[in-house]
Design a protein around this motif. Sequence first.
Motif, PDB file in Angstrom:
ATOM      1  N   GLN A  39      13.112   1.322  -5.058  1.00  0.00           N
ATOM      2  CA  GLN A  39      11.668   1.279  -5.342  1.00  0.00           C
ATOM      3  C   GLN A  39      10.883   0.588  -4.228  1.00  0.00           C
ATOM      4  O   GLN A  39       9.666   0.553  -4.255  1.00  0.00           O
ATOM      5  CB  GLN A  39      11.415   0.539  -6.668  1.00  0.00           C
ATOM      6  CG  GLN A  39      12.007   1.248  -7.878  1.00  0.00           C
ATOM      7  CD  GLN A  39      12.124   0.328  -9.088  1.00  0.00           C
ATOM      8  OE1 GLN A  39      11.480  -0.712  -9.151  1.00  0.00           O
ATOM      9  NE2 GLN A  39      12.954   0.709 -10.049  1.00  0.00           N
ATOM     10  N   LEU A  40      11.589   0.017  -3.260  1.00  0.00           N
ATOM     11  CA  LEU A  40      10.888  -0.622  -2.146  1.00  0.00           C
ATOM     12  C   LEU A  40      10.636   0.406  -1.050  1.00  0.00           C
ATOM     13  O   LEU A  40      11.417   1.337  -0.874  1.00  0.00           O
ATOM     14  CB  LEU A  40      11.718  -1.771  -1.566  1.00  0.00           C
ATOM     15  CG  LEU A  40      12.090  -2.917  -2.499  1.00  0.00           C
ATOM     16  CD1 LEU A  40      12.892  -3.970  -1.734  1.00  0.00           C
ATOM     17  CD2 LEU A  40      10.848  -3.551  -3.116  1.00  0.00           C
ATOM     18  N   TYR A  41       9.549   0.240  -0.343  1.00  0.00           N
ATOM     19  CA  TYR A  41       9.335   1.075   0.838  1.00  0.00           C
ATOM     20  C   TYR A  41       8.516   0.283   1.850  1.00  0.00           C
ATOM     21  O   TYR A  41       8.026  -0.813   1.544  1.00  0.00           O
ATOM     22  CB  TYR A  41       8.651   2.402   0.472  1.00  0.00           C
ATOM     23  CG  TYR A  41       7.224   2.277   0.020  1.00  0.00           C
ATOM     24  CD1 TYR A  41       6.916   1.990  -1.294  1.00  0.00           C
ATOM     25  CD2 TYR A  41       6.170   2.440   0.926  1.00  0.00           C
ATOM     26  CE1 TYR A  41       5.592   1.866  -1.706  1.00  0.00           C
ATOM     27  CE2 TYR A  41       4.857   2.328   0.519  1.00  0.00           C
ATOM     28  CZ  TYR A  41       4.571   2.040  -0.802  1.00  0.00           C
ATOM     29  OH  TYR A  41       3.271   1.916  -1.195  1.00  0.00           O
ATOM     30  N   LEU A  42       8.390   0.837   3.044  1.00  0.00           N
ATOM     31  CA  LEU A  42       7.686   0.122   4.109  1.00  0.00           C
ATOM     32  C   LEU A  42       6.422   0.846   4.538  1.00  0.00           C
ATOM     33  O   LEU A  42       6.397   2.067   4.647  1.00  0.00           O
ATOM     34  CB  LEU A  42       8.591  -0.016   5.347  1.00  0.00           C
ATOM     35  CG  LEU A  42       9.871  -0.827   5.172  1.00  0.00           C
ATOM     36  CD1 LEU A  42      10.648  -0.875   6.486  1.00  0.00           C
ATOM     37  CD2 LEU A  42       9.553  -2.244   4.697  1.00  0.00           C
ATOM     38  N   ASP A  43       5.380   0.066   4.776  1.00  0.00           N
ATOM     39  CA  ASP A  43       4.234   0.539   5.525  1.00  0.00           C
ATOM     40  C   ASP A  43       4.327  -0.109   6.905  1.00  0.00           C
ATOM     41  O   ASP A  43       5.029  -1.107   7.074  1.00  0.00           O
ATOM     42  CB  ASP A  43       2.913   0.118   4.848  1.00  0.00           C
ATOM     43  CG  ASP A  43       2.520   1.069   3.718  1.00  0.00           C
ATOM     44  OD1 ASP A  43       3.069   2.185   3.650  1.00  0.00           O
ATOM     45  OD2 ASP A  43       1.667   0.686   2.903  1.00  0.00           O
ATOM     46  N   ALA A  60       6.453  -3.860  10.270  1.00  0.00           N
ATOM     47  CA  ALA A  60       6.904  -3.314   8.983  1.00  0.00           C
ATOM     48  C   ALA A  60       6.534  -4.290   7.874  1.00  0.00           C
ATOM     49  O   ALA A  60       6.805  -5.489   7.973  1.00  0.00           O
ATOM     50  CB  ALA A  60       8.419  -3.106   9.012  1.00  0.00           C
ATOM     51  N   LEU A  61       5.893  -3.767   6.815  1.00  0.00           N
ATOM     52  CA  LEU A  61       5.477  -4.609   5.689  1.00  0.00           C
ATOM     53  C   LEU A  61       6.008  -3.991   4.400  1.00  0.00           C
ATOM     54  O   LEU A  61       5.791  -2.806   4.137  1.00  0.00           O
ATOM     55  CB  LEU A  61       3.947  -4.716   5.664  1.00  0.00           C
ATOM     56  CG  LEU A  61       3.341  -5.446   6.873  1.00  0.00           C
ATOM     57  CD1 LEU A  61       1.877  -5.085   7.078  1.00  0.00           C
ATOM     58  CD2 LEU A  61       3.510  -6.968   6.722  1.00  0.00           C
ATOM     59  N   ILE A  72       3.028  -3.078  -5.978  1.00  0.00           N
ATOM     60  CA  ILE A  72       3.018  -4.536  -5.910  1.00  0.00           C
ATOM     61  C   ILE A  72       3.105  -4.994  -4.451  1.00  0.00           C
ATOM     62  O   ILE A  72       3.952  -4.521  -3.689  1.00  0.00           O
ATOM     63  CB  ILE A  72       4.164  -5.130  -6.753  1.00  0.00           C
ATOM     64  CG1 ILE A  72       4.139  -4.504  -8.164  1.00  0.00           C
ATOM     65  CG2 ILE A  72       4.036  -6.649  -6.848  1.00  0.00           C
ATOM     66  CD1 ILE A  72       5.210  -5.007  -9.095  1.00  0.00           C
ATOM     67  N   GLU A  73       2.185  -5.895  -4.097  1.00  0.00           N
ATOM     68  CA  GLU A  73       2.133  -6.394  -2.716  1.00  0.00           C
ATOM     69  C   GLU A  73       3.145  -7.522  -2.512  1.00  0.00           C
ATOM     70  O   GLU A  73       3.485  -8.227  -3.467  1.00  0.00           O
ATOM     71  CB  GLU A  73       0.733  -6.940  -2.441  1.00  0.00           C
ATOM     72  CG  GLU A  73      -0.332  -5.885  -2.573  1.00  0.00           C
ATOM     73  CD  GLU A  73      -1.473  -6.155  -1.632  1.00  0.00           C
ATOM     74  OE1 GLU A  73      -1.648  -7.317  -1.217  1.00  0.00           O
ATOM     75  OE2 GLU A  73      -2.169  -5.183  -1.296  1.00  0.00           O
ATOM     76  N   PRO A  74       3.553  -7.717  -1.273  1.00  0.00           N
ATOM     77  CA  PRO A  74       4.574  -8.745  -1.025  1.00  0.00           C
ATOM     78  C   PRO A  74       4.169 -10.147  -1.483  1.00  0.00           C
ATOM     79  O   PRO A  74       5.026 -10.914  -1.923  1.00  0.00           O
ATOM     80  CB  PRO A  74       4.785  -8.695   0.488  1.00  0.00           C
ATOM     81  CG  PRO A  74       3.701  -7.849   1.037  1.00  0.00           C
ATOM     82  CD  PRO A  74       3.224  -6.981  -0.052  1.00  0.00           C
ATOM     83  N   ALA A  89      18.373 -10.123   0.209  1.00  0.00           N
ATOM     84  CA  ALA A  89      18.655  -8.694   0.037  1.00  0.00           C
ATOM     85  C   ALA A  89      17.450  -7.854   0.456  1.00  0.00           C
ATOM     86  O   ALA A  89      17.601  -6.796   1.068  1.00  0.00           O
ATOM     87  CB  ALA A  89      19.029  -8.409  -1.415  1.00  0.00           C
ATOM     88  N   ILE A  90      16.258  -8.314   0.135  1.00  0.00           N
ATOM     89  CA  ILE A  90      15.050  -7.573   0.521  1.00  0.00           C
ATOM     90  C   ILE A  90      14.943  -7.514   2.037  1.00  0.00           C
ATOM     91  O   ILE A  90      14.753  -6.448   2.626  1.00  0.00           O
ATOM     92  CB  ILE A  90      13.785  -8.220  -0.084  1.00  0.00           C
ATOM     93  CG1 ILE A  90      13.823  -8.103  -1.613  1.00  0.00           C
ATOM     94  CG2 ILE A  90      12.517  -7.570   0.484  1.00  0.00           C
ATOM     95  CD1 ILE A  90      12.690  -8.812  -2.314  1.00  0.00           C
TER      96      ILE A  90
END
Length: 290
Positions: A39-43, A60-61, A72-74, A89-90
């Motif tokens: 479910q995580l991805y990068l902008d 990369a964010l 959800i924002e970091p 892990a993230i």
Amino acid sequence: HAKQAGRGRFSLYTAAMGERADQRLRLETELRAAIREGQLYLDYQPKMRYPERELVGVEALVRWRHPNGTLIEPADFIPIAEETGLVTAIDEWVLREACHQVGAWFEAGLAAVPVAVNMSLARADVDRLVRNIERALTDARLPASLLEVEFTESQMLGQNVRSRQLVDRIRAMGVRLSVDDFGTGYSSLSYLADFRFDTIKIDRAFVHGLPDENEARAVIQAILGIAQSLECDVVAEGVETEAQADALSDLGCRQMQGYLFSRPLSAEVIERELGRRDAGVAASVVSAAS
Ligand code: C2E
Ligand code: MG
Ligand code: MG
Ligand code: MG
């Protein structure tokens, strides 16, 4: 009497605490699943040279697309991830994904844009981090010079000895190092000379004060001065207006990041831009030759 009131307050307090703990626990469980289930991805946010407005790199964010549809924002999950240790892990996932993506662009001949990744030092194990960087570069066939690692100034300060080892070993690999959110951590300037970063990123709080606030200008000027004598690059973060960009440029700052130039963008959009840029370069070469 007083005791009763005291007891009443106490139980209210524990109920509120319990609820918060529940929320955190739920978030932690969900975050674990998020990493596992993709479910995580990068902008990627462009970093520009100014006034030329040339792309000099991307940062990369991480973002979390929650199964309930919210994004959800970091800022809303990294702090909890740091407390629970999930941040390791993230960060490992982010490192691999960013290297893989930029490695693919590099191999496709699109462009050699360096990518910066943010890494938490809250739970960092130096050996493991160094191993992961080496492996991510090898697996992605990405030259070390195209990777940059960002540590925040405040986290570097809290971990002096470990930070020192980490910085030395990362630099020895040929990976670039930058200190993020600089100016807010109250470190002495001698620490900059000691650690030899490649890049200092001026915190957006100072940029925000431009062009009018003399205090912000003075801090930025001091940072640019020491960076120049240490031969280290400076990037101003959070540049939102032309007036801020011009003030920074007048002070001698040549690299900037911020909404004035671009919001963080999806990999697809960045790729399209890189393609267009290559096409533009190719077209100008062709027209110059004919
Ligand atoms: P950061 O590394 O300082 O990243 C810059 C943040 O400022 C990003 O927020 C970006 O979207 C935002 N920003 C960029 N330009 C502007 C602007 O012109 N105006 C304003 N107001 N904001 C701007 P984002 O993506 O929400 O990230 C927040 C922080 O979360 C990052 O700050 C970084 O410390 C942390 N973070 C992000 N990704 C990761 C990651 O993969 N691992 C770790 N450990 N931390 C991460
Ligand atoms: Mg944001
Ligand atoms: Mg950063
Ligand atoms: Mg920052």
